[in-house]
Scaffold this active site. Structure first.
Site, mmCIF file in Angstrom:
data_model
loop_
_atom_site.group_PDB
_atom_site.id
_atom_site.type_symbol
_atom_site.label_atom_id
_atom_site.label_comp_id
_atom_site.label_asym_id
_atom_site.label_seq_id
_atom_site.Cartn_x
_atom_site.Cartn_y
_atom_site.Cartn_z
ATOM 1 N N GLU A 1 0.823 -1.218 0.000
ATOM 2 C CA GLU A 1 0.000 0.000 0.000
ATOM 3 C C GLU A 1 0.854 1.263 0.000
ATOM 4 O O GLU A 1 0.437 2.316 0.497
ATOM 5 C CB GLU A 1 -0.964 0.023 1.187
ATOM 6 C CG GLU A 1 -2.020 -1.056 1.126
ATOM 7 C CD GLU A 1 -2.896 -0.979 -0.109
ATOM 8 O OE1 GLU A 1 -3.703 -0.057 -0.216
ATOM 9 O OE2 GLU A 1 -2.765 -1.865 -0.968
ATOM 10 N N THR B 1 5.289 2.186 -0.074
ATOM 11 C CA THR B 1 6.432 2.023 0.825
ATOM 12 C C THR B 1 6.627 3.241 1.724
ATOM 13 O O THR B 1 6.049 4.311 1.498
ATOM 14 C CB THR B 1 7.733 1.819 0.026
ATOM 15 O OG1 THR B 1 7.997 3.010 -0.734
ATOM 16 C CG2 THR B 1 7.621 0.638 -0.919
#
Length: 400
Positions: free
Chosen positions: A377, A379
């Site tokens: 989702e 980094t």
């Protein structure tokens, strides 16, 4: 210590989620960490219970979406729905994050459908377990660089491309696939499509062996001349170069608080177990006076980090419930919680000594599970970049 009082009406949900985590997830946590790629059959009955909670409007520890405007039925948002999901997710991931990710019909693809689907699509895809397919072999953090194509041909879009690291990609009933309608138009041409299992041209290539969240399957998918009905496109098919791909990116505003909540749950589990270990070793943690033991001082520092991640996560969910733009807060919560859970779990392994490094406790497992929560989702680095752009008022072209 700064804290936030949880709404009383969420108390029942939190208690139910905690009981499920303690009585369903924790007892089988090590079992499915060892038995990678084995579906946890114990989850089927619990998934049905969550379906009931979600359909009744009570909410649960699963997929939820943020509808920025009321859908055609003028249904609107139930007050506190996203905050309830976040609170439930924290409790469930205190039990086991890999098992939560294995829950049928609670995938990140379901959150995408809930967020941007039309009323007709919500009805048609009701009951589907949907995974999310974004990352490609040559496209990781830069979601705008995807090369999977979707070409309109009559009443179908024809998809071609490959997706990697798809959570629940093998087990899910369908996949929300990001693809571009026209690569020359850049980000604005990226759209998401619901592709159901069994569609000709859709193949699960392999399932990965992983460091953590081993109870959850992670797959490589291939789409070769895969025909998808045009009504399976989520959102509008129009390519608005002025708006960019804000429509599909809205999904991240919805799912990043959920991933932050997962991180908060794992971090809390590690802190509680470490405090128990320290206490049994005679190390006292006292909030009323300076810590007398270095391990106690370290633990208090970790808890302070945890509290800030927890509050940021609740804030991002609260903003979503109140239809406030939460892109900045969602990224801040994801960045802080993702980094915190890695720091907390690794340090807890260290504080527990040999006991933390063996399989006698779940500390070493939580340290392995934690790493993905700082990666998927978006980094850590990408979240910091998004936050910097928002704070400084820069575009993606101005600040890379």
């Amino acid at each position: 210590m700064i804290n936030l009082e949880v709404p009383k009406k969420a108390g029942t949900l939190i208690n139910q989620a905690y009981q499920a985590a303690a009585e369903v997830f924790r007892p089988i946590s090590r079992k499915y960490d060892r038995a990678e790629h084995t579906y946890p059959a114990e989850l089927d009955m619990f998934a049905a219970l969550l379906d009931g909670l979600n359909s009744s409007g009570e909410g649960g520890a699963g997929a939820a979406g943020v509808r920025r405007s009321a859908p055609d039925s003028a249904r609107g948002n139930r007050n506190g729905a996203n905050l309830n999901v976040v609170l439930g997710t924290i409790e469930m991931c205190w039990g086991d994050v890999g098992l939560l990710l294995s829950m049928p019909r609670q995938g990140l693809g379901n959150a995408a459908i809930s967020s941007v689907a039309t009323d007709e699509q919500l009805s048609r895809f009701s009951g589907l377990w949907a995974a999310m397919a974004i990352t490609e072999p040559d496209c990781g953090s830069d979601s705008a660089a995807i090369t999977t194509t979707a070409v309109l041909d009559g009443d179908d879009y024809v998809l071609n491309g490959e997706k990697i690291f798809v959570t629940s990609g093998q087990r899910a009933d369908a996949v929300v696939v990001w693809a571009t309608l026209d690569r020359s138009k850049g980000r604005a041409a990226i759209k998401s499509f619901v592709v159901e299992k069994g569609t000709p041209g859709f193949e699960v290539v392999r399932v990965e062996h992983k460091l953590g969240i081993r109870a959850s399957d992670t797959a490589v998918l291939r789409f070769e001349n895969c025909r998808v009905p045009r009504e399976n496109l989520l959102g509008t098919p129009d390519i608005d170069t002025a708006k960019g791909f804000a429509g599909v990116m809205q999904t991240f505003d919805n799912t990043r608080p959920l991933v932050a909540a997962m991180a908060v749950g794992v971090a809390r589990a590690a802190l509680e177990e470490t405090r128990r270990i320290l206490s049994s070793a005679g190390v006292t943690i006292d909030y009323d006076r300076p810590p007398q033991h270095p391990a106690a001082a370290t633990w208090l520092e970790l808890e302070a980090d945890f509290e800030s991640a927890y509050l940021l996560t609740l804030e991002s969910a609260w903003m979503a419930d109140n239809r406030k733009p939460n892109s900045l807060q969602a990224s801040m919560a994801k960045a802080k919680a993702g980094r915190t859970v890695v720091d907390v779990t690794l340090k807890c392994v260290e504080l527990a000594g040999v006991y933390g490094y063996t399989e006698e406790s779940l500390l070493e497992k939580w340290a392995r599970d934690a790493k993905i929560l700082d990666i998927f989702e978006g980094t850590q680095q990408i979240q910091q970049l998004i936050v910097a752009r928002r704070v400084l008022g820069k575009t993606s072209a101005q600040l890379k």
